[in-house]
Design a protein around this motif. Structure first.
Motif, short mmCIF file in Angstrom:
data_model
loop_
_atom_site.label_atom_id
_atom_site.label_comp_id
_atom_site.label_asym_id
_atom_site.label_seq_id
_atom_site.Cartn_x
_atom_site.Cartn_y
_atom_site.Cartn_z
N UNK A 18 52.45 41.34 38.57
CA UNK A 18 51.29 42.09 39.04
C UNK A 18 50.58 42.70 37.84
N UNK A 19 49.35 42.25 37.61
CA UNK A 19 48.60 42.67 36.43
C UNK A 19 47.24 43.24 36.82
N UNK A 20 46.74 44.12 35.99
CA UNK A 20 45.36 44.58 36.10
C UNK A 20 44.51 43.71 35.18
N UNK A 21 43.50 43.04 35.75
CA UNK A 21 42.64 42.16 34.97
C UNK A 21 41.18 42.45 35.33
N UNK A 22 40.27 41.91 34.54
CA UNK A 22 38.85 42.09 34.82
C UNK A 22 38.44 41.36 36.09
N UNK A 23 37.57 41.96 36.86
CA UNK A 23 36.98 41.25 38.00
C UNK A 23 36.11 40.13 37.45
N UNK A 24 36.26 38.89 37.94
CA UNK A 24 35.48 37.79 37.37
C UNK A 24 33.99 37.92 37.66
N UNK A 25 33.20 37.46 36.71
CA UNK A 25 31.74 37.45 36.87
C UNK A 25 31.31 36.09 37.43
N UNK A 26 30.53 36.05 38.51
CA UNK A 26 30.09 34.76 39.04
C UNK A 26 29.06 34.09 38.14
N UNK A 27 29.24 32.78 37.93
CA UNK A 27 28.24 32.01 37.21
C UNK A 27 27.10 31.62 38.13
N UNK A 28 26.14 30.84 37.63
CA UNK A 28 24.95 30.51 38.44
C UNK A 28 25.28 29.86 39.79
N UNK A 29 26.34 29.03 39.86
CA UNK A 29 26.65 28.33 41.10
C UNK A 29 27.90 28.89 41.79
N UNK A 30 28.27 30.09 41.44
CA UNK A 30 29.50 30.69 41.96
C UNK A 30 29.20 31.74 43.02
N UNK A 31 30.25 32.05 43.77
CA UNK A 31 30.25 33.24 44.61
C UNK A 31 31.49 34.04 44.28
N UNK A 32 31.38 35.36 44.42
CA UNK A 32 32.51 36.25 44.25
C UNK A 32 32.90 36.78 45.63
N UNK A 33 34.17 36.63 45.98
CA UNK A 33 34.66 37.02 47.29
C UNK A 33 35.59 38.21 47.16
N UNK A 34 35.32 39.24 47.96
CA UNK A 34 36.28 40.35 48.09
C UNK A 34 37.34 39.88 49.07
#
Length: 366
Positions: A18-34
Motif C-alpha cells: 500500500x503506497x501513496x502515489x501521485x494521482x495520474x493526470x489524464x492525457x488528451x484521450x484519457x479519462x480519470x475515474x474516481x
C-alpha cells in the motif's frame, strides 16, 4: 489533493504494497475515474510471482467501476460525474482478431492492472498498466462503458468476470436443453456460470467442487435449472488415479454431458471431466491448469470431442452482461460476498488465496 492510496506491486517482491502515489493526470484521450469499487482476483499474485507483470512498479487491479472525475481535451461524449465501468483489455483494435470479436487473441493483448501476455511491443500497456486498486485510475476513453443506474458499482466492477463466463458458455456451442458440467463451481467463475446458465439453453447442471457443504450453498443460484453436485471430498481416496470423477459423472449422466466448463486451476479433474462428455461434446478450459491431459488422442478422435481454450472475454461479451443487468434479466448482487476497504487489500488477497472461507466474489471500496 494530489496524492492517493494505491495497492502496488514492486520489482523484486511478490507481495502487495500500500503506497501513496501521485494521482495520474489524464492525457488528451484519457479519462480519470474516481474508483468506487475494484474487483479482486487472487490469480494476479500468481502472475506477479511468474513475472507476467512487465512494468513495475504498478498499481494492481483489472476490474473497476466509479465516476468520471476528469476528461482529456480530445474526449467527447463523456461527462464529469458519469457512472462507468472499465473494460480492462488493451489491444491494438486493428488486427484480424480485433476486427472479428476475438480481441483477446490480439498479439498486443494485455490487461490494465494485470498482465501482458505477448512478446511484441505493447505501447498501450506501457502507458496504461496501472490498475484500479486505488482511489483513482486513468484509462483511455474508449475503454469505459456507461453503468446503468440500476447496477451497483460493486457489480459493475465484476462485469469482467461475469463476461468471462459468458465467453466460456458461448465457446461451448451448447445445444438447447444442454446438460452442463461446471468444475470449480464454488469460485467466481463457477458461480457466475451458474447464474448465467439458463440464458444459454442449459436445462441441467452438474456442479463439481471440493466441498459438499460449499456446493450445497450454491445450488440455489441455478434457480429453476435442475442441479446436481459432485464433491471431490466424497469420492474414493484414489479418485485421482482411478478415474473417480469420470465414474461419478457418468453415473449421473450415462450418455455423457453435452459440455464441461472447466475452471480447475490444477490437477487431474480436467482430464477426468473431459472423459465424461457425450459424443461430440466440448470442454472449455479457463482455469490455467498446468497439469497435462491424460487422455490418449485416440479417445478424442473416436468420440469427436473438442477441447477449447479461452483466456478472457471480449468487449461484446461485457456489453451483453450490461444489457442483461440493465433489463433486470440477470441479478448477481448476491454473488458479491465480501467487501473490503482499500486499507485492507493485503488481507483481502490473503483471504482469497487461503480459501479457508467461501468467497464467491470480493471487491475493494476505496
Amino acid at each position: 489533493m494530489t496524492t492517493m492510496l494505491a495497492a502496488r506491486a514492486r520489482k523484486g517482491s511478490d507481495a502487495l504494497h500500500l503506497d501513496k502515489i501521485d494521482i495520474p493526470e489524464p492525457g488528451p484521450q484519457d479519462v480519470l475515474i474516481k474508483v468506487a469499487s475494484a474487483g479482486l482476483a487472487p490469480g494476479m499474485m500468481t502472475l506477479l510471482a511468474m513475472g507476467a507483470f512487465k512494468h513495475l512498479p504498478t498499481t494492481l487491479g483489472h476490474e473497476a467501476a466509479g465516476t468520471i472525475a476528469a476528461v482529456g481535451s480530445e474526449v467527447e461524449g463523456i461527462e464529469i460525474g458519469a457512472r462507468v465501468r472499465v473494460h480492462p483489455n488493451l489491444n491494438c483494435r486493428a488486427c484480424r482478431y480485433c476486427r472479428s470479436n476475438r480481441d483477446m487473441m490480439c498479439a498486443q493483448q494485455a490487461v490494465i492492472g494485470h498482465a501482458g501476455f505477448g512478446d511484441v511491443p505493447m505501447p498501450l500497456y506501457e502507458r496504461y498498466h496501472d490498475g484500479g486498486l486505488a482511489e483513482y485510475v486513468r484509462v483511455p476513453h474508449w475503454l469505459v462503458d456507461p453503468l446503468p443506474d440500476s447496477v451497483s458499482f460493486d457489480v459493475g466492477a465484476k462485469v469482467y468476470d461475469i463476461a468471462n463466463a459468458v465467453r466460456a458458455l458461448k465457446s461451448a456451442d451448447l445445444p438447447l436443453g444442454a446438460t452442463l458440467v461446471v468444475t470449480a463451481a464454488t469460485g467466481t467463475m463457477g458461480t457466475s456460470t451458474i447464474k448465467l446458465a439458463r440464458h444459454y439453453g442449459v436445462a441441467r447442471l452438474i456442479l463439481v467442487g471440493r466441498s459438499a457443504e460449499r456446493l450445497e450453498a450454491i445450488r440455489h443460484l441455478a434457480g429453476d435449472v435442475a442441479t446436481e453436485v459432485v464433491a471431490l471430498e466424497t469420492l474414493p481416496e484414489n479418485w485421482h488415479s482411478a478415474q473417480g470423477l469420470t465414474r461419478a459423472l457418468r453415473a449421473l449422466v450415462p450418455q455423457g454431458a453435452d459440455a464441461v466448463l472447466d475452471y480447475v486451476p490444477e490437477g487431474p479433474a480436467t482430464s477426468q471431466a473431459m472423459a465424461s462428455l457425450t459424443t461430440g461434446g466440448t470442454l472449455v478450459h479457463m482455469g490455467a491448469n498446468p497439469s497435462p491431459l491424460t487422455l490418449p488422442p485416440i479417445a478424442v478422435m473416436v468420440n469427436c470431442w473438442r477441447f477449447v481454450g479461452t483466456r478472457s472475454c471480449t468487449r461484446t461479451d461485457a456489453q451483453e452482461v450490461l444489457s442483461l443487468l440493465a433489463e433486470k434479466a440477470l441479478d448477481v448482487d448476491e454473488l458479491i460476498t465480501h467487501r473490503y476497504p482499500l486499507t485492507e487489500a493485503k488481507e483481502a488477497v490473503e483471504a482469497m488465496q487461503s480459501r479457508t472461507e467461501p468467497i464467491w466474489m470480493a471487491v475493494v471500496n476505496p
